[in-house]
Design an enzyme around this catalytic site. Sequence first.
Site, mmCIF file in Angstrom:
data_model
loop_
_atom_site.group_PDB
_atom_site.id
_atom_site.type_symbol
_atom_site.label_atom_id
_atom_site.label_comp_id
_atom_site.label_asym_id
_atom_site.label_seq_id
_atom_site.Cartn_x
_atom_site.Cartn_y
_atom_site.Cartn_z
ATOM 1 C CG ASP A 188 4.943 7.031 -0.864
ATOM 2 O OD1 ASP A 188 4.892 6.711 -2.051
ATOM 3 O OD2 ASP A 188 4.800 6.230 0.075
HETATM 4 C C1 GLC Z 1 2.604 9.909 3.853
HETATM 5 C C2 GLC Z 1 3.907 9.784 4.624
HETATM 6 C C3 GLC Z 1 4.905 8.946 3.870
HETATM 7 C C4 GLC Z 1 4.270 7.653 3.507
HETATM 8 C C5 GLC Z 1 2.931 7.839 2.810
HETATM 9 C C6 GLC Z 1 2.311 6.485 2.631
HETATM 10 O O1 GLC Z 1 2.808 10.544 2.662
HETATM 11 O O2 GLC Z 1 4.485 11.037 4.858
HETATM 12 O O3 GLC Z 1 6.047 8.738 4.665
HETATM 13 O O4 GLC Z 1 5.132 6.961 2.667
HETATM 14 O O5 GLC Z 1 2.091 8.647 3.569
HETATM 15 O O6 GLC Z 1 1.024 6.513 2.156
HETATM 16 C C1 GLC Z 2 7.064 5.383 3.875
HETATM 17 C C2 GLC Z 2 6.437 4.463 2.863
HETATM 18 C C3 GLC Z 2 7.399 4.071 1.796
HETATM 19 C C4 GLC Z 2 8.056 5.295 1.229
HETATM 20 C C5 GLC Z 2 8.678 6.151 2.305
HETATM 21 C C6 GLC Z 2 9.212 7.442 1.779
HETATM 22 O O1 GLC Z 2 8.007 4.686 4.623
HETATM 23 O O2 GLC Z 2 5.902 3.318 3.490
HETATM 24 O O3 GLC Z 2 6.746 3.362 0.781
HETATM 25 O O4 GLC Z 2 9.010 4.889 0.308
HETATM 26 O O5 GLC Z 2 7.723 6.459 3.272
HETATM 27 O O6 GLC Z 2 8.219 8.304 1.369
#
Ligand code: GLC
Ligand code: GLC
Length: 814
Positions: free
Chosen positions: A487
């Site tokens: 993400d």
């Molecule tokens: C933030 C976090 C990431 C997560 C995302 C979800 O970017 O760092 O880990 O997946 O939020 O919205």
């Molecule tokens: C968080 C989010 C997941 C994402 C991950 C890596 O765990 O929930 O959707 O893939 O971060 O960013």
Amino acid sequence: MNYGHFDDKKREYVIDRPDTPLPWINYLGCEAYFGIISNTAGGYSFYRDARLRRLTRYRYNHVPFDFGGRYIYLRDNSTGKFWSPSWQPTQHDAEEYSCRHGMGYSIIGSTFNKIKAETLYFVPLGENLEIWQLSVTNLSKKARYLSVFSSIEFCLWDAQDDSTNFQRNFSTGEVEVDDGVIYHKTEYRERRDHFAYFACSEKLAGYDTQRDVFLGAYRSWNKPSAVERGRSFNSMAHGWAPIGSHHVKLNLKAGETRIVTFVLGYHENPKDKKFDPPDSQIINKRTVQPVIKKYLNPITVQAAFDSLRSYWEKILDLYQVQTPDKHTNRMVNIWNAYQCMATFNMSRSASFYESGIGRGLGFRDSNQDLLGFVHMVPDRARERILDLASTQLETGGAYHQYQPLTKRGNNDIGGDFNDDPLWLIIGVAAYLKETGDWSILDAPVPYDNKSGSEMPLYEHLERSLKYTLDRLGPHKLPLIGRADWNDCLNLNCFSDTPGQSFQTTTNKDGKVAESVFIAGMFVLAAHELADIAERRGLNTNAAGYRRAAEKMDSTVHTHGWDGEWFLRAYDDFGKKIGSKECEEGKIFIEPQGFCILAGIGLEDGLAKKALDSVNKILATSHGIMLQQPAYSKYYLNLGEISSYPPGYKENAGIFCHNNPWIIIAEAMMGNGDRAFDYYLRINPSAREKIGKLHRCEPYVYAQMIAGRDAPTHGEAKNSWLTGTAAWNYFAVTQFILGVRPTYKGLMVAPAIPTKWDGFSVSRIFQGVCYNISVKREGKGNKVRLMVDGLAVEGNIIPKPPSGVTQVAVQVLLN
Ligand code: GLC
Ligand code: GLC
């Protein structure tokens, strides 16, 4: 350093000092009424939605941490001394303290001045209420005159509004007290038809419902006025902060034990039967009184607790293993499975790190969670799949999240996370292999919840695949969109404005940046869909998917390979990410895992090279880092990943979620030793001995462990609600132990350490219990199968004739 120990027999973790490095929590409830509870009774409860139906208050990020809970106070009426048996909030030095977190319940208690007090907290199956069963024993040689005070702080339902809208909320709070039961009915006079109640089994000496009266001005929960003086004020809340507190007097002879039961619950009334008498503003309590009465009876409580225990036993019995490694056994048999169910129930909503007011259910997250829980609750998995697919867009794209109460896609976040649709195929394939329920593919499912747009689920899967093919970039690799699995790799964002969301800001038109991760995932998903199509007799479709997969595979070979490992992506300038040419972020874990899972490079040596690079560059003793070298500064073209200080989260943290991809890849290559070694590095139970550094609960996975670049390398964060649960469970059960559902039957393809002499598994699959015992004869992974005494070709156990419920399987590994 240990703060407790595992009691595997009872399926409990026993914490024996209250001052754990962080609150170590557990979950109550498994259907509609839920709570989180820490080892010192902190936490809160809610009905279905942690934001919109919050029953009780909790203060996130409070000092001291973990504040607000299910607190009980005891007071010795001859000395005036008072304390809380769960340690918080009075923090008295107890003679002995323990918290037993079990499957859906917690038992917290201590002994202080020779009074032993212990409370069992749980939610009975089928009910929207929680029980606190307090047992108090006088261990001294003389009679003791005690007071018991319960306490709970009601939340005014919408947790977000409750913690912000004080100009209104300080005037809306309302309660009723009737026959010793405290009813919280804020907004019941208007549009709500639900209320909360808090009842006690004993005759009351008094009660309180107004926080400021109970506590006293400028006091906190560690020293409530009512408790200090030994008498409730019988206060009635009018606005401000409604609470519930009962006062009970207990006179205990030497050696005597007494039980006091409290019931906290949620109840809805029919709209036309809200009031009693009908023309009044008084809650109609006739509908709830029988429930209250039932659970104030200790016999019902015991029976409800027994059913909860059998419920979990039945679920966990679906996969039980005995290996030479105790950490593997207890994680697979108990805690990892239990955590998978927590992610099913909670998604990412309520934990010590998720405030319950944030995210809805993630499309990607929920599909992955399925890998861990599909065998435990197949019916609910089916429902989850259909809910998810109903939010899919006609383009094949997906909302990144949806809200569980409305089951609608979340417009605030929108879509364009280009990996999302492919996860649906992976989730559905896992469901089909586990259940054999092919009818799901014909279920009519709408797009974007629009009625009239229904199409069979199968068609949704086709659109998912097509979505990727419609969005290829300059190298014919999939365009990344807002982000893929990571993400925080935001290649079209280019944000230089503080506070802007990395997830939703898009400043580039998105026609250049490509993802090798999605390419790998596409190959995997295309083969899965081809397998499905073949089984439906759609051979032409299947051939088309396979061709698309092969083409993508060869594109990855041409444009996604960096010489020693798979590239991560191309940015908006068409420049490589995750390449030896980069200054930082030269190698990423995700494409190494997912390309190999998809079978790319297995035969021509690329996979082996990539995995050796991972081993050399990314692996640490605490797990495998997400990338290296960490980004030391903010990169406009990369986004959130470079916003984290080096070593944390996606910026080179150890993301426990994708370590299992490498574990699976190693297992696929036949490297049981390496697969298991990686598995153990992040296994929470194996890390128990470094509890002081690890800090999170030793019985569940955390999302992240700080990477080598962080000053706190080895420290875990964000426990419980993470895709880590499902992926590790999937990796160890299906790839290291190798007991894997397939369309033809249960496969046994172990990749275990060479030094193990074998293991045994009992696995209930489609109603049949397979008792599998694996014996090592040589150092390799070649399987010889005997089913009920007869040799069978290959490594798939044929499905037995109907009526057979037990199958004995012998496996020789060579
Ligand atoms: C933030 C976090 C990431 C997560 C995302 C979800 O970017 O760092 O880990 O997946 O939020 O919205
Ligand atoms: C968080 C989010 C997941 C994402 C991950 C890596 O765990 O929930 O959707 O893939 O971060 O960013």
